[in-house]
Design an enzyme around this catalytic site. Sequence first.
Site, short mmCIF file in Angstrom:
data_model
loop_
_atom_site.label_atom_id
_atom_site.label_comp_id
_atom_site.label_asym_id
_atom_site.label_seq_id
_atom_site.Cartn_x
_atom_site.Cartn_y
_atom_site.Cartn_z
N GLU A 1 0.86 -1.18 0.00
CA GLU A 1 0.00 0.00 0.00
C GLU A 1 0.90 1.23 0.00
O GLU A 1 1.19 1.78 -1.04
CB GLU A 1 -0.94 -0.04 1.21
CG GLU A 1 -2.12 0.89 1.09
CD GLU A 1 -3.22 0.56 2.08
OE1 GLU A 1 -4.11 1.39 2.26
OE2 GLU A 1 -3.18 -0.53 2.68
N GLU B 1 -2.03 0.92 13.34
CA GLU B 1 -3.21 1.24 12.53
C GLU B 1 -4.49 0.95 13.31
O GLU B 1 -5.43 1.74 13.30
CB GLU B 1 -3.19 0.41 11.25
CG GLU B 1 -4.39 0.62 10.36
CD GLU B 1 -4.30 -0.17 9.08
OE1 GLU B 1 -4.95 0.23 8.08
OE2 GLU B 1 -3.58 -1.19 9.04
#
Length: 949
Positions: free
Chosen positions: A474, A750
């Site tokens: 990502e 996260e």
Amino acid sequence: MDAASPASLGVGAAPGVPRVATLRAELRTDSAFVATPTPRLSWTVEAPAEWQQSGVDLTDGRDTVSLDGGESVLVAWPFAPLVPGETRAVSVRAGSVSGDRTAWSDPLRLESGFLAEHEWTARPVGLAAPDREAQPALVRTTFMLDRPIERALLFWTALGVAEPEINGAAVSDDVLSPGWTAYRDRLVHETVDVTALVRQGENVLGATIAGAWYTERYGFFTYADRLYGTQPTFLAQVRVTYADGTVETLAATGEGWSATGDGPVVESGIYAGEHQDLRRSLPGWSAPGFDDSRWTPVRVGASARPGYDEVPVPEARIAPPVRRIETLPVAAVVSTPSGGTILDFGQNLVGRVRVRARGEAGARVVIRHAEVLEHGELGVRPLRNAQATATFDLSDADEVLESRFSFYGFRYAEITGLDVAPDDVEAVVLHTDMIRTGWFASSNPQLNRLHDNVVWGMRGNFVSIPTDCPQRDERLGWTGDLQVFSPTASFLYDCAGFLTSWLRDLTREQARQSGVVPLVIPAALPSFGGLGPTAAWGDAATVVPTVLHDRFGDRGVLETQYPSMRAWVDAVRADAGDSGLWAGRMQLGDWLDPAAPPDKPGQAKVDGDIVASAYLARSLRMVADAAALLGLDADAETYRALAERSRTAFVAEYVTPAGRMMSDAPTAYALALEFDLVNDPAVRAALSTRLAALVREGGYRIGTGFVGTPLVADALASGGHLAAAERLLLQTECPSWLYPVTMGATTVWERWDSMLPDGTINPGEMTSFNHYALGAVADWLHRVVAGLAPDAPGYRRLRIAPRPLSSLAHAAARHITPYGEAAASWERDADTIVVRAVIPPNTTAVVDLPGADSPFEAGSGSHEWRVAAERMPQPPPLPGLEASLADVIDDQRAYRALLDALEKADPARAETVRAGTVWATGRPLSSALMFTPPEVMAAVDQAVRTATA
């Protein structure tokens, strides 16, 4: 001293005459090159207390200009514009309102880092007949200097990344340059003074190139594909100024360059990692005399995918590049259950492993990376499709192994294929070379570790662009993450140039979407464009420029970004209709609310329409404020009216007259309060009270996601519930800010539970251990806990307003503002709070001491005040099982006694009570213990009574 009558007990500064301490041009301090003919100038002064500037003299060696007034930050260039190739030395001297004057500053050398219009002639070149996609290559050419020169400047860029060399020497220590931009519309060129590298006669300019971001496959799961191009491309030219003053462009990429794909870098990718075969090294390839007869003519033109064929004319760099910042040694060696060996660097970081090695020719060394261990082995599942592997084939010589065109997010590394002593291994930390400007410390080691984790998270994700994560497949510039984190980032580092550069890409990508801001910048996920405008993510277009103006005093960024800001809110209005609300659309909402299932991160407690409508009202107000500042009075009036319409509609739709939100979730209340959507004092008080109750009912564990987390502590504290904010901040149970710290985290995660309490990795598909968004609470630590905040753009006026937390003995923040160093701190001294502040010259501060009747103003210098410490009431004894659940959770002695008693009898029941109880007023403790055996109930009753007696 009595809190009701605060007074300065001491004001001092370093003795001596005032002096200009720093002088800079535009937004970079790491280079003399400037990207504009009219660079703005900023300076700071060191002076005794109460120093205010009255005017300055500026000289560029040709002209001297006098300016009246106190402006000293990003002051307009007062001289004739620079021209390409020009160098000037600027100095400043400043006078004060009291009549004293500094000496002239040391001269600041400025060099034109830009070319004239139409002067860029370099054409894209690369490997003409590659064997495979994204093949790294070497390119080179020769050029002659037939007479003495005064100066030689190299201008270069790449579709991909490159490391140029001249006559066998690297031209700079930059890494991953020129970085990632919106390739269709914006390329950044590097400007390097190579005068010392060239010589009269034959010279060679060459570069090693790799695809990096340009050739990467973007997307998720099996749907990833190359977006921009299939092969790396290089562009360069040398601008030579001869001793007789004539100027010539040499070695421009195009015909006449040659290339080979047989260099030592075999494969390289951002996600895959890198493979080097050191047996393929070509000594002297970038120096005169090298035989390149087996090389082939270059491809001229970009190797681009459809829609990306046009190569924009590059613009000069305005942000620092990525560089190697520091190295870390191996902290520990871990033996794995499978019999392997893993090196632990003690810190989750972003960069590369560097190994000093020697082995047989052809021996293969493989380095695998991971952020965490799981079951004693590398935890690689969170990497998803990213291989994140560095491979080296040795050459039977002493080698230093380090990837060149990739980077990794890791704390742990496993090296196979060669026995290597830990002393021969180090981790190289990479990030954009920003200057550290902000620090925080307190008496709580876990809180300090949290702040350190925020800093490391920023470092690892500010690599050319602001990314969400640095390790998996990502590493994208998610706008929502940056939007919520930008205030924290602007305190910790001088990131003005970095974020201003990124905003230029945002503007260009947004223009291709009719004002809608893509979810990621650069827009590497075109398939996501069909989602339409997305609240909190697209609002980066309004929030980030506003933050840059607020924190750095940069009016210019508002002026430049104003069309983008307006285009964003106009796009949202077109999508939302005329009601003033933004409802009924797909939204990401309060992303990663801890209540959301691992596989449904957008399933938050707060309705997405509330998030969207709140952000619409806020962004409309930001556009109105920017328009007023820029003198666009008609726009200011229009957008102020639209903002008020949205605010009123929000209250009518989502807020009851009694002060309850239609979504009874912490984020809903935090949005209504912190975005100033509710202005009725009684309703605001009721909202604050309900927010505090919700936080208590949740056991003082986090109940917010990406949107609510940066706001909830502020909403509690400003509403008179500082104690609740403190409990929330210092909670160590999951989910909380400190839970990852208890699990050994060295960066912000996260997910609140990226690692579960049993040491296994969260089963969700998205699980990063380096994500800065939830670390946005650090801004509250700086502004509220320590008490250091801007009260006017760029800290021209500071706000010193610490709010001591009852469990802390001291806290402090320090920040290098555009005017110089500022600091605020407090510590307990018996029944007194001692507050200290450093206010930079040419600024003032509004001082709001804890417990004081009213704020007052202080001038520059060092200050100390004493106020009476708030007396904390002694909690009353609790009546065991009859105590209310609210009283139990509010008294940490009672709460601990409850859980300890349950754990002795039934650990599973203790966990159920801890995680599942609603700790509400009016509910007895016994109601949380239904079906508990009588003897355990009795034990709990006695434990609570004893603990609180």
